[in-house]
Design an enzyme around this catalytic site. Structure first.
Site, PDB file in Angstrom:
ATOM      1  N   CYS A 164      -4.435  -1.632  -1.997  1.00 47.33           N
ATOM      2  CA  CYS A 164      -4.248  -1.007  -2.300  1.00 47.33           C
ATOM      3  C   CYS A 164      -5.215  -0.272  -3.324  1.00 47.33           C
ATOM      4  O   CYS A 164      -5.112  -0.733  -4.460  1.00 47.33           O
ATOM      5  CB  CYS A 164      -3.191   0.127  -3.037  1.00 47.33           C
ATOM      6  SG  CYS A 164      -3.108   1.911  -3.108  1.00 47.33           S
ATOM      7  N   ASN A 165      -6.338   0.433  -2.934  1.00 47.29           N
ATOM      8  CA  ASN A 165      -7.779   0.686  -4.198  1.00 47.29           C
ATOM      9  C   ASN A 165      -7.562   1.445  -5.394  1.00 47.29           C
ATOM     10  O   ASN A 165      -7.831   1.167  -6.978  1.00 47.29           O
ATOM     11  CB  ASN A 165      -8.644   1.604  -3.092  1.00 47.29           C
ATOM     12  CG  ASN A 165      -9.290   0.458  -2.807  1.00 47.29           C
ATOM     13  OD1 ASN A 165     -10.691  -0.392  -2.638  1.00 47.29           O
ATOM     14  ND2 ASN A 165      -9.144   0.236  -1.365  1.00 47.29           N
ATOM     15  N   THR A 166      -6.199   2.334  -5.051  1.00 45.79           N
ATOM     16  CA  THR A 166      -5.810   3.069  -6.111  1.00 45.79           C
ATOM     17  C   THR A 166      -4.839   2.003  -7.187  1.00 45.79           C
ATOM     18  O   THR A 166      -5.740   2.671  -8.620  1.00 45.79           O
ATOM     19  CB  THR A 166      -4.919   4.201  -5.281  1.00 45.79           C
ATOM     20  OG1 THR A 166      -5.710   5.223  -4.384  1.00 45.79           O
ATOM     21  CG2 THR A 166      -4.682   5.530  -6.454  1.00 45.79           C
TER      22      THR A 166
ATOM     23  N   ASP B 224       0.724  -1.312   0.135  1.00 43.35           N
ATOM     24  CA  ASP B 224      -0.061  -0.060  -0.307  1.00 43.35           C
ATOM     25  C   ASP B 224       1.030   0.763   0.116  1.00 43.35           C
ATOM     26  O   ASP B 224       2.096   1.523   0.499  1.00 43.35           O
ATOM     27  CB  ASP B 224      -0.638  -0.036   1.435  1.00 43.35           C
ATOM     28  CG  ASP B 224      -1.546   1.308   1.094  1.00 43.35           C
ATOM     29  OD1 ASP B 224      -2.161   1.468   0.038  1.00 43.35           O
ATOM     30  OD2 ASP B 224      -2.388   1.728   1.747  1.00 43.35           O
ATOM     31  N   SER B 225       0.805   2.157  -0.516  1.00 45.90           N
ATOM     32  CA  SER B 225       0.904   3.697  -0.067  1.00 45.90           C
ATOM     33  C   SER B 225       1.753   4.272   1.726  1.00 45.90           C
ATOM     34  O   SER B 225       2.642   4.782   1.754  1.00 45.90           O
ATOM     35  CB  SER B 225       0.309   4.804  -0.291  1.00 45.90           C
ATOM     36  OG  SER B 225      -0.959   4.681   0.638  1.00 45.90           O
TER      37      SER B 225
ATOM     38  N   TYR C 128      -0.879   8.483  -2.719  1.00 49.71           N
ATOM     39  CA  TYR C 128      -1.103   7.448  -4.310  1.00 49.71           C
ATOM     40  C   TYR C 128      -2.003   8.512  -4.134  1.00 49.71           C
ATOM     41  O   TYR C 128      -2.407   8.424  -6.114  1.00 49.71           O
ATOM     42  CB  TYR C 128      -1.337   6.378  -4.376  1.00 49.71           C
ATOM     43  CG  TYR C 128       0.162   5.284  -4.249  1.00 49.71           C
ATOM     44  CD1 TYR C 128       0.841   5.916  -3.603  1.00 49.71           C
ATOM     45  CD2 TYR C 128      -0.230   3.938  -4.510  1.00 49.71           C
ATOM     46  CE1 TYR C 128       2.105   5.064  -3.543  1.00 49.71           C
ATOM     47  CE2 TYR C 128       0.706   3.338  -4.819  1.00 49.71           C
ATOM     48  CZ  TYR C 128       2.061   3.227  -3.584  1.00 49.71           C
ATOM     49  OH  TYR C 128       3.403   2.660  -4.225  1.00 49.71           O
ATOM     50  N   GLY C 129      -3.337   8.810  -3.722  1.00 47.93           N
ATOM     51  CA  GLY C 129      -4.346   9.493  -4.587  1.00 47.93           C
ATOM     52  C   GLY C 129      -4.426  10.512  -5.261  1.00 47.93           C
ATOM     53  O   GLY C 129      -5.200  10.699  -6.152  1.00 47.93           O
TER      54      GLY C 129
ATOM     55  N   GLU D  81      -2.452   9.079   8.200  1.00 46.77           N
ATOM     56  CA  GLU D  81      -0.940   8.729   8.116  1.00 46.77           C
ATOM     57  C   GLU D  81       0.274  10.018   9.364  1.00 46.77           C
ATOM     58  O   GLU D  81       1.253   9.371   9.792  1.00 46.77           O
ATOM     59  CB  GLU D  81      -0.119   9.616   6.372  1.00 46.77           C
ATOM     60  CG  GLU D  81      -0.218   8.240   5.980  1.00 46.77           C
ATOM     61  CD  GLU D  81       0.579   7.214   5.463  1.00 46.77           C
ATOM     62  OE1 GLU D  81       1.654   6.629   6.461  1.00 46.77           O
ATOM     63  OE2 GLU D  81      -0.312   5.755   5.368  1.00 46.77           O
TER      64      GLU D  81
ATOM     65  N   CYS E 273     -10.779   3.020   0.064  1.00 39.79           N
ATOM     66  CA  CYS E 273      -9.457   3.325   0.116  1.00 39.79           C
ATOM     67  C   CYS E 273      -9.061   2.489   1.425  1.00 39.79           C
ATOM     68  O   CYS E 273      -9.882   2.868   3.134  1.00 39.79           O
ATOM     69  CB  CYS E 273      -9.020   4.873   0.228  1.00 39.79           C
ATOM     70  SG  CYS E 273      -7.656   5.077   1.199  1.00 39.79           S
ATOM     71  N   THR E 274      -8.304   2.132   1.485  1.00 39.31           N
ATOM     72  CA  THR E 274      -7.625   1.281   2.965  1.00 39.31           C
ATOM     73  C   THR E 274      -7.109   1.940   4.111  1.00 39.31           C
ATOM     74  O   THR E 274      -7.330   1.077   5.544  1.00 39.31           O
ATOM     75  CB  THR E 274      -6.955  -0.170   2.004  1.00 39.31           C
ATOM     76  OG1 THR E 274      -5.654   0.337   1.962  1.00 39.31           O
ATOM     77  CG2 THR E 274      -6.805  -1.191   1.609  1.00 39.31           C
ATOM     78  N   HIS E 275      -7.168   3.108   4.152  1.00 39.58           N
ATOM     79  CA  HIS E 275      -6.715   4.179   5.225  1.00 39.58           C
ATOM     80  C   HIS E 275      -8.010   4.017   5.754  1.00 39.58           C
ATOM     81  O   HIS E 275      -8.064   4.503   6.949  1.00 39.58           O
ATOM     82  CB  HIS E 275      -5.932   5.354   5.148  1.00 39.58           C
ATOM     83  CG  HIS E 275      -4.703   5.265   4.641  1.00 39.58           C
ATOM     84  ND1 HIS E 275      -3.892   5.331   3.201  1.00 39.58           N
ATOM     85  CD2 HIS E 275      -3.766   6.257   5.199  1.00 39.58           C
ATOM     86  CE1 HIS E 275      -2.969   5.152   3.369  1.00 39.58           C
ATOM     87  NE2 HIS E 275      -2.177   5.210   4.518  1.00 39.58           N
TER      88      HIS E 275
END
Ligand code: DGL
Length: 268
Positions: free
Chosen positions: A69-71, A6-7, A38-39, A147, A178-180
């Protein structure tokens, strides 16, 4: 061994779901925190990062790549998946399977700007669930807050509230695109109320990972997690402790250049 990338910290929410299903699976997780978020990145840039990340996980010898990571999945849906040795599980496909199973029709997707721009969620959901209506909303403020560890503060609550207000009334479900975002789950639940189901695609992703790995040769694994970041290892370590509730984990850091060499030669 399962590979994820993931990012940044979003990958941890996918690891949590994998651990519930596959507690003994060994995991390697690469958090590309040198390039988060990333988004906000351009599609070409995101595709280059996707190729590099998949190749690195392949070189690390994983049996399966469980996308976190969905993006990156949205970009792959547009550009095509790069070829890999290990099979890859797409997170947006898992979201569609979860929606199909639950029988939802009116769907909200909260995701990064790049994911919404790609339109992949809308296409995938509509083709999996005929007649589905999909509203995608970008939430660029959320990843930097997660983050920065600002999960419980007022700004995070207001940012989630503002995004949810952009969604129409009467939805059956809202998908964490989004996984965040599951880290901010308490704010989503407050903003949406009890009537709307919240779908975390990682739950279905973990179920599909368990099915995929069931068919491979039995191997002795002990549930170890190897954490690797391209960002600040000390900050990553304290976030892992906070989000995963683990004692100080071993964190490795890797630069872009070293990652590229490893990918080419198979050694760090
Ligand atoms: N967590 C990632 C996703 O699921 C990327 C978030 C970001 O870096 O913008 O899309």
């Amino acid at each position: 061994m399962i590979g994820l990338f993931d990012s940044g910290l979003g990958g941890l929410t996918v690891i949590q779901r994998i651990r519930e299903r596959l507690p003994d699976a060994d995991i390697v997780f690469f958090a590309d925190q040198a390039h988060v978020p990333y988004g906000d990145r351009a599609p070409d840039d995101l595709f280059a990062l996707l190729c590099a990340n998949l190749a690195w996980l392949d070189a690390a010898g994983v049996d399966a790549i469980v996308m976190a990571c969905n993006t990156s999945c949205a970009i792959a849906e547009r550009y095509g998946w790069p070829s890999t040795r290990a099979p890859v599980l797409d997170l947006i496909d898992s979201a569609a399977t979860a929606v199909q199973r639950a029988g939802h029709q009116r769907l909200g997707v909260v995701a990064t700007a790049a994911t919404v721009e790609a339109g992949s969620y809308g296409r995938t959901l509509r083709s999996a669930v005929p007649g589905a209506e999909v509203w995608e909303v970008a939430a660029p403020k959320l990843v930097p807050l997660v983050e920065a560890g600002r999960i419980h503060d007022d700004e995070a609550r207001k940012a989630v509230d503002a995004v949810c207000r952009e969604l129409p009334e009467g939805l059956d479900a809202v998908i964490y695109g989004c996984t965040h975002y599951p880290v901010l789950g308490e704010h989503f639940m407050d903003a949406l109320g009890g009537e709307v189901a919240l779908i975390d695609p990682a739950v279905m992703q973990a179920e599909r990972a368990a099915v995929l790995l069931r068919n491979r040769e039995p191997v002795e694994e002990s549930g170890t997690i190897r954490y690797v970041t391209s960002g600040d290892p000390a900050a990553f370590e304290s976030n892992i402790v906070r989000i995963m509730g683990e004692d100080l984990p071993q964190v490795e850091s890797i630069t872009d250049g070293r990652r590229e060499r490893w990918r080419r030669t198979g050694s760090s």
